[in-house]
Design an enzyme around this catalytic site. Structure first.
Site, mmCIF file in Angstrom:
data_model
loop_
_atom_site.group_PDB
_atom_site.id
_atom_site.type_symbol
_atom_site.label_atom_id
_atom_site.label_comp_id
_atom_site.label_asym_id
_atom_site.label_seq_id
_atom_site.Cartn_x
_atom_site.Cartn_y
_atom_site.Cartn_z
ATOM 1 N N ARG A 108 0.983 -1.177 0.019
ATOM 2 C CA ARG A 108 0.009 -0.094 0.009
ATOM 3 C C ARG A 108 0.752 1.206 0.097
ATOM 4 O O ARG A 108 0.569 2.311 -0.770
ATOM 5 C CB ARG A 108 -0.916 0.064 1.304
ATOM 6 C CG ARG A 108 -2.081 -1.028 1.062
ATOM 7 C CD ARG A 108 -2.958 -1.039 2.343
ATOM 8 N NE ARG A 108 -2.254 -1.495 3.559
ATOM 9 C CZ ARG A 108 -2.377 -0.929 4.866
ATOM 10 N NH1 ARG A 108 -3.125 0.150 4.890
ATOM 11 N NH2 ARG A 108 -1.246 -1.251 5.719
ATOM 12 N N ASN B 21 -6.255 -2.609 2.496
ATOM 13 C CA ASN B 21 -6.194 -4.064 2.669
ATOM 14 C C ASN B 21 -7.618 -4.586 2.690
ATOM 15 O O ASN B 21 -8.274 -3.832 3.348
ATOM 16 C CB ASN B 21 -5.269 -4.415 4.132
ATOM 17 C CG ASN B 21 -3.917 -4.452 4.162
ATOM 18 O OD1 ASN B 21 -3.113 -4.217 2.804
ATOM 19 N ND2 ASN B 21 -3.050 -4.339 5.029
#
EC number: 3.6.1.7
Length: 88
Positions: free
Chosen positions: A18, A36
């Site tokens: 990320r 996520n």
């Protein structure tokens, strides 16, 4: 401005995916988010130019060095209501 939702699966959580996606997206001038998901995937929603979205998609297949990407799916979506790219 165009927007796309990407779902990236494989070994993509716990490997700085990320944060690395945010760095790449910001460099490409995109806004959106990377999050996520409970199933182990990462959802990326990004908005910007078509060329920048294509470049991000190509990068998502690679990801950071510790990631192992199995699949990237892309669908059109609404432009996210943000002026930044965030992780969550």
């Amino acid at each position: 401005m165009q927007a796309a939702r990407f779902v990236v699966s494989g070994v993509v959580q716990g490997v700085w995916y990320r944060a690395s996606t945010r760095q790449r997206a910001v460099a490409l001038g995109l806004v959106g988010h990377a999050r996520n998901q409970a199933d182990g995937s990462v959802e990326v929603v990004a908005a910007g130019s078509a060329a920048a979205l294509d470049a991000l998609e190509a990068w998502l297949w690679q990801g950071p060095p510790a990631a192992t990407v199995a699949a990237v799916t892309r669908t059109a979506c609404a432009v996210p209501p943000t002026e930044d790219f965030v992780t969550g």
